[in-house]
Design a protein around this motif. Sequence first.
Motif, PDB file in Angstrom:
ATOM      1  N   LEU A  22    -100.936  57.095  13.319  1.00  0.00           N
ATOM      2  CA  LEU A  22    -102.117  57.025  12.452  1.00  0.00           C
ATOM      3  C   LEU A  22    -102.857  58.355  12.357  1.00  0.00           C
ATOM      4  O   LEU A  22    -103.688  58.547  11.467  1.00  0.00           O
ATOM      5  CB  LEU A  22    -103.071  55.936  12.957  1.00  0.00           C
ATOM      6  N   GLU A  23    -102.541  59.280  13.269  1.00  0.00           N
ATOM      7  CA  GLU A  23    -103.186  60.587  13.229  1.00  0.00           C
ATOM      8  C   GLU A  23    -102.449  61.578  12.333  1.00  0.00           C
ATOM      9  O   GLU A  23    -102.869  62.723  12.194  1.00  0.00           O
ATOM     10  CB  GLU A  23    -103.284  61.155  14.648  1.00  0.00           C
ATOM     11  N   ALA A  24    -101.363  61.119  11.689  1.00  0.00           N
ATOM     12  CA  ALA A  24    -100.538  62.032  10.887  1.00  0.00           C
ATOM     13  C   ALA A  24    -101.254  62.541   9.646  1.00  0.00           C
ATOM     14  O   ALA A  24    -100.841  63.550   9.059  1.00  0.00           O
ATOM     15  CB  ALA A  24     -99.237  61.342  10.487  1.00  0.00           C
ATOM     16  N   ASN A  25    -102.304  61.871   9.212  1.00  0.00           N
ATOM     17  CA  ASN A  25    -103.023  62.335   8.018  1.00  0.00           C
ATOM     18  C   ASN A  25    -104.337  63.029   8.372  1.00  0.00           C
ATOM     19  O   ASN A  25    -105.184  63.244   7.494  1.00  0.00           O
ATOM     20  CB  ASN A  25    -103.294  61.167   7.066  1.00  0.00           C
ATOM     21  N   GLN A  26    -104.494  63.401   9.629  1.00  0.00           N
ATOM     22  CA  GLN A  26    -105.737  64.037  10.068  1.00  0.00           C
ATOM     23  C   GLN A  26    -105.700  65.557   9.959  1.00  0.00           C
ATOM     24  O   GLN A  26    -106.628  66.241  10.393  1.00  0.00           O
ATOM     25  CB  GLN A  26    -106.045  63.636  11.512  1.00  0.00           C
ATOM     26  N   PHE A  27    -104.619  66.097   9.412  1.00  0.00           N
ATOM     27  CA  PHE A  27    -104.492  67.541   9.248  1.00  0.00           C
ATOM     28  C   PHE A  27    -103.631  67.800   8.026  1.00  0.00           C
ATOM     29  O   PHE A  27    -103.098  66.874   7.411  1.00  0.00           O
ATOM     30  CB  PHE A  27    -103.852  68.178  10.493  1.00  0.00           C
ATOM     31  N   LYS A  28    -103.494  69.070   7.661  1.00  0.00           N
ATOM     32  CA  LYS A  28    -102.656  69.439   6.528  1.00  0.00           C
ATOM     33  C   LYS A  28    -101.879  70.706   6.891  1.00  0.00           C
ATOM     34  O   LYS A  28    -102.465  71.714   7.287  1.00  0.00           O
ATOM     35  CB  LYS A  28    -103.499  69.676   5.271  1.00  0.00           C
ATOM     36  N   LEU A  29    -100.577  70.610   6.753  1.00  0.00           N
ATOM     37  CA  LEU A  29     -99.731  71.767   7.019  1.00  0.00           C
ATOM     38  C   LEU A  29    -100.069  72.885   6.043  1.00  0.00           C
ATOM     39  O   LEU A  29    -100.342  72.627   4.869  1.00  0.00           O
ATOM     40  CB  LEU A  29     -98.260  71.384   6.879  1.00  0.00           C
ATOM     41  N   ASN A  30    -100.022  74.143   6.510  1.00  0.00           N
ATOM     42  CA  ASN A  30    -100.293  75.246   5.595  1.00  0.00           C
ATOM     43  C   ASN A  30     -99.028  75.588   4.792  1.00  0.00           C
ATOM     44  O   ASN A  30     -97.938  75.059   5.057  1.00  0.00           O
ATOM     45  CB  ASN A  30    -100.836  76.465   6.343  1.00  0.00           C
ATOM     46  N   GLU A  31     -99.172  76.470   3.824  1.00  0.00           N
ATOM     47  CA  GLU A  31     -98.064  76.779   2.923  1.00  0.00           C
ATOM     48  C   GLU A  31     -96.864  77.366   3.665  1.00  0.00           C
ATOM     49  O   GLU A  31     -95.710  77.066   3.337  1.00  0.00           O
ATOM     50  CB  GLU A  31     -98.528  77.734   1.820  1.00  0.00           C
ATOM     51  N   ASP A  32     -97.127  78.197   4.647  1.00  0.00           N
ATOM     52  CA  ASP A  32     -96.034  78.805   5.398  1.00  0.00           C
ATOM     53  C   ASP A  32     -95.262  77.751   6.185  1.00  0.00           C
ATOM     54  O   ASP A  32     -94.019  77.774   6.222  1.00  0.00           O
ATOM     55  CB  ASP A  32     -96.578  79.867   6.357  1.00  0.00           C
ATOM     56  N   GLN A  33     -95.970  76.822   6.801  1.00  0.00           N
ATOM     57  CA  GLN A  33     -95.311  75.765   7.565  1.00  0.00           C
ATOM     58  C   GLN A  33     -94.497  74.849   6.652  1.00  0.00           C
ATOM     59  O   GLN A  33     -93.365  74.469   6.974  1.00  0.00           O
ATOM     60  CB  GLN A  33     -96.361  74.967   8.336  1.00  0.00           C
ATOM     61  N   ILE A  34     -95.061  74.530   5.490  1.00  0.00           N
ATOM     62  CA  ILE A  34     -94.334  73.702   4.530  1.00  0.00           C
ATOM     63  C   ILE A  34     -93.083  74.415   4.046  1.00  0.00           C
ATOM     64  O   ILE A  34     -92.000  73.824   3.937  1.00  0.00           O
ATOM     65  CB  ILE A  34     -95.241  73.331   3.342  1.00  0.00           C
ATOM     66  N   GLN A  35     -93.221  75.712   3.766  1.00  0.00           N
ATOM     67  CA  GLN A  35     -92.072  76.488   3.296  1.00  0.00           C
ATOM     68  C   GLN A  35     -90.963  76.518   4.342  1.00  0.00           C
ATOM     69  O   GLN A  35     -89.779  76.392   4.015  1.00  0.00           O
ATOM     70  CB  GLN A  35     -92.504  77.906   2.937  1.00  0.00           C
ATOM     71  N   ARG A  36     -91.326  76.692   5.601  1.00  0.00           N
ATOM     72  CA  ARG A  36     -90.329  76.704   6.671  1.00  0.00           C
ATOM     73  C   ARG A  36     -89.603  75.361   6.752  1.00  0.00           C
ATOM     74  O   ARG A  36     -88.378  75.317   6.899  1.00  0.00           O
ATOM     75  CB  ARG A  36     -90.992  77.022   8.009  1.00  0.00           C
ATOM     76  N   LEU A  37     -90.350  74.276   6.644  1.00  0.00           N
ATOM     77  CA  LEU A  37     -89.735  72.953   6.704  1.00  0.00           C
ATOM     78  C   LEU A  37     -88.878  72.690   5.462  1.00  0.00           C
ATOM     79  O   LEU A  37     -87.783  72.129   5.557  1.00  0.00           O
ATOM     80  CB  LEU A  37     -90.815  71.881   6.841  1.00  0.00           C
ATOM     81  N   ASP A  38     -89.376  73.104   4.300  1.00  0.00           N
ATOM     82  CA  ASP A  38     -88.595  72.953   3.064  1.00  0.00           C
ATOM     83  C   ASP A  38     -87.264  73.689   3.174  1.00  0.00           C
ATOM     84  O   ASP A  38     -86.205  73.167   2.798  1.00  0.00           O
ATOM     85  CB  ASP A  38     -89.366  73.511   1.866  1.00  0.00           C
ATOM     86  N   THR A  39     -87.317  74.907   3.698  1.00  0.00           N
ATOM     87  CA  THR A  39     -86.128  75.750   3.749  1.00  0.00           C
ATOM     88  C   THR A  39     -85.101  75.225   4.740  1.00  0.00           C
ATOM     89  O   THR A  39     -83.908  75.109   4.427  1.00  0.00           O
ATOM     90  CB  THR A  39     -86.512  77.189   4.121  1.00  0.00           C
ATOM     91  N   VAL A  40     -85.536  74.876   5.928  1.00  0.00           N
ATOM     92  CA  VAL A  40     -84.582  74.457   6.956  1.00  0.00           C
ATOM     93  C   VAL A  40     -83.982  73.079   6.647  1.00  0.00           C
ATOM     94  O   VAL A  40     -82.850  72.781   7.049  1.00  0.00           O
ATOM     95  CB  VAL A  40     -85.249  74.455   8.350  1.00  0.00           C
ATOM     96  N   SER A  41     -84.708  72.245   5.918  1.00  0.00           N
ATOM     97  CA  SER A  41     -84.210  70.896   5.622  1.00  0.00           C
ATOM     98  C   SER A  41     -83.504  70.794   4.278  1.00  0.00           C
ATOM     99  O   SER A  41     -82.940  69.747   3.947  1.00  0.00           O
ATOM    100  CB  SER A  41     -85.374  69.890   5.653  1.00  0.00           C
ATOM    101  N   ALA A  42     -83.537  71.882   3.504  1.00  0.00           N
ATOM    102  CA  ALA A  42     -82.938  71.847   2.166  1.00  0.00           C
ATOM    103  C   ALA A  42     -81.434  71.636   2.254  1.00  0.00           C
ATOM    104  O   ALA A  42     -80.757  72.180   3.126  1.00  0.00           O
ATOM    105  CB  ALA A  42     -83.242  73.148   1.433  1.00  0.00           C
ATOM    106  N   ILE A  43     -80.913  70.836   1.342  1.00  0.00           N
ATOM    107  CA  ILE A  43     -79.469  70.632   1.231  1.00  0.00           C
ATOM    108  C   ILE A  43     -79.080  70.831  -0.225  1.00  0.00           C
ATOM    109  O   ILE A  43     -79.845  70.513  -1.136  1.00  0.00           O
ATOM    110  CB  ILE A  43     -79.044  69.239   1.723  1.00  0.00           C
ATOM    111  N   TYR A  44     -77.892  71.354  -0.424  1.00  0.00           N
ATOM    112  CA  TYR A  44     -77.451  71.673  -1.775  1.00  0.00           C
ATOM    113  C   TYR A  44     -76.946  70.418  -2.454  1.00  0.00           C
ATOM    114  O   TYR A  44     -76.016  69.767  -1.961  1.00  0.00           O
ATOM    115  CB  TYR A  44     -76.339  72.721  -1.724  1.00  0.00           C
ATOM    116  N   PRO A  45     -77.536  70.044  -3.582  1.00  0.00           N
ATOM    117  CA  PRO A  45     -77.145  68.797  -4.232  1.00  0.00           C
ATOM    118  C   PRO A  45     -75.806  68.914  -4.961  1.00  0.00           C
ATOM    119  O   PRO A  45     -75.422  70.001  -5.387  1.00  0.00           O
ATOM    120  CB  PRO A  45     -78.288  68.548  -5.222  1.00  0.00           C
ATOM    121  N   PRO A  46     -75.112  67.797  -5.129  1.00  0.00           N
ATOM    122  CA  PRO A  46     -73.836  67.815  -5.846  1.00  0.00           C
ATOM    123  C   PRO A  46     -74.042  67.850  -7.352  1.00  0.00           C
ATOM    124  O   PRO A  46     -75.160  67.678  -7.847  1.00  0.00           O
ATOM    125  CB  PRO A  46     -73.189  66.492  -5.414  1.00  0.00           C
ATOM    126  N   TYR A  47     -72.961  68.073  -8.065  1.00  0.00           N
ATOM    127  CA  TYR A  47     -72.980  67.973  -9.522  1.00  0.00           C
ATOM    128  C   TYR A  47     -73.328  66.532  -9.901  1.00  0.00           C
ATOM    129  O   TYR A  47     -72.870  65.601  -9.247  1.00  0.00           O
ATOM    130  CB  TYR A  47     -71.591  68.334 -10.070  1.00  0.00           C
TER     131      TYR A  47
END
Length: 349
Positions: free
Chosen positions: A300-325
Motif C-alpha cells: 500500500l506504500e507503493a504510491n507514496q513516492f514517484k520515481l524520477n526520470e532517470d530511475q524510470i529510464q533505467r528501468l525502461d532500458t533494462v526491462s525493454a524487449i524487442y518486439p516481433p514482427y
Amino acid sequence: MKYNFLGSSGLQVSELGFGAGTLGGKGPLFSAWGQADQAEANQMIQQCLDAGINYFDTADVYSDGESERMLGKALINQRQQVIISTKVGIRSNEQINHVGYSRDYLIHAVEQSLKRLNTDYIDVLQLHQFDSFTPLEQLMSSLDQLVKSGKVRYIGASNFAGWQLMKAQAIADRYGYEKFSAHQIYYSLIGRDYEWELLPLNHDQKIGTVVWSPLGWGRLTGKFDRNHPLPEHSRLHETAQFAPPVNEEYLYQVLDVLQDISLATGYSIPQISLNWLLQRPTVSTVLIGARNSQQLSANLEANQFKLNEDQIQRLDTVSAIYPPYPYYPYWNGQFSERYHALVKSNFLA
C-alpha cells in the motif's frame, strides 16, 4: 490515493486495487497464492478501505468460489462505496456446459457469483479468457442484456488477444451493444508484451487497463536474486508451471537495477516495481494481492513516492524487449516517440 477513470465507463477507480485471489486457500494453485481466512480477509480489506482503495477484484474459480464469498462478507456494510469486479468463463466443475460464454452458462455463472458475493449487482463483469466456440455476436448480445437487466453495470475482458478484443468492440459498436470498459492483463517490469499491441488498442478504444500479477508472479518480491537462490517456502516452487516464462539472466538484470534504486531511495523492490506500473499509460488500476496484513501494508506504500526520470529510464532500458514482427517498425518509429511522450506526461486513457 489517486483515482483514475476506468476507460470510458465514467467510473473512477483507485490506482491500487485489491486482488482477492489470496482469499480462501482452496485447490493446488490458489492455496499456494494464499490461505487467508475470513478474519484475515476482513482485516486486509479494512486496511484497503482505510487507504482509499475502492476497487476489489475476484473470480468465480478462485478457491472454488470461496474468494467471492469471503469478499462479499467483508464488504457487506460497504457495498455502495466500493466497486466489485469478478470474472467468469473458466471451467469450475465437470458439467459439460459449465465453461465459456454460451448464453445459458453466462447467465448461470453471473447468478451464482451474485449469490456468493451477496449482492444484487456486479460493478464490473469480466470474461476470464477468450471462448472460441461461442459467436461473439451472441456473447456481446448476452452481455448487453445483463447490463440492461441491472445485474451487471459494466463489462470487461481478461487475457484477450488484440484481434479478439477489437472484434468484440466492433460488433458492440455495430449493434449498439455495451462495449468493454476494462481489460485485465498481465503486465510487469519482466512482462512487457502488453505494450506491443494491447496498449495502443486500449488507448484507441478508451479501455482501462487492470493489471494482474504486477510483481511478475512473485519474481519481483526481492526475496531472491542472482546471488541468493529462491527460498524453499516460495510459492513459485508450486506455481511456476502456471507462470509466464522469464529468461533467468534477463530477470537478474532487472533485479540488479531494482536493487540499485532500492538502495538509493529506501523503498523496496516490490514497491518500486508497483510504482513503475502506476506511471504507465492506459493503466487504470494495479491489483495488489497479499497473503497477510504485513505484506499488504508494504504494498500500500507503493504510491507514496514517484520515481524520477532517470530511475524510470533505467528501468525502461533494462526491462525493454524487442518486439516481433509486425510490431517493431512502430516500436522504433513514430509510435515509439508518441508512446514515450505519453509515458512522460503520465497519460491515462
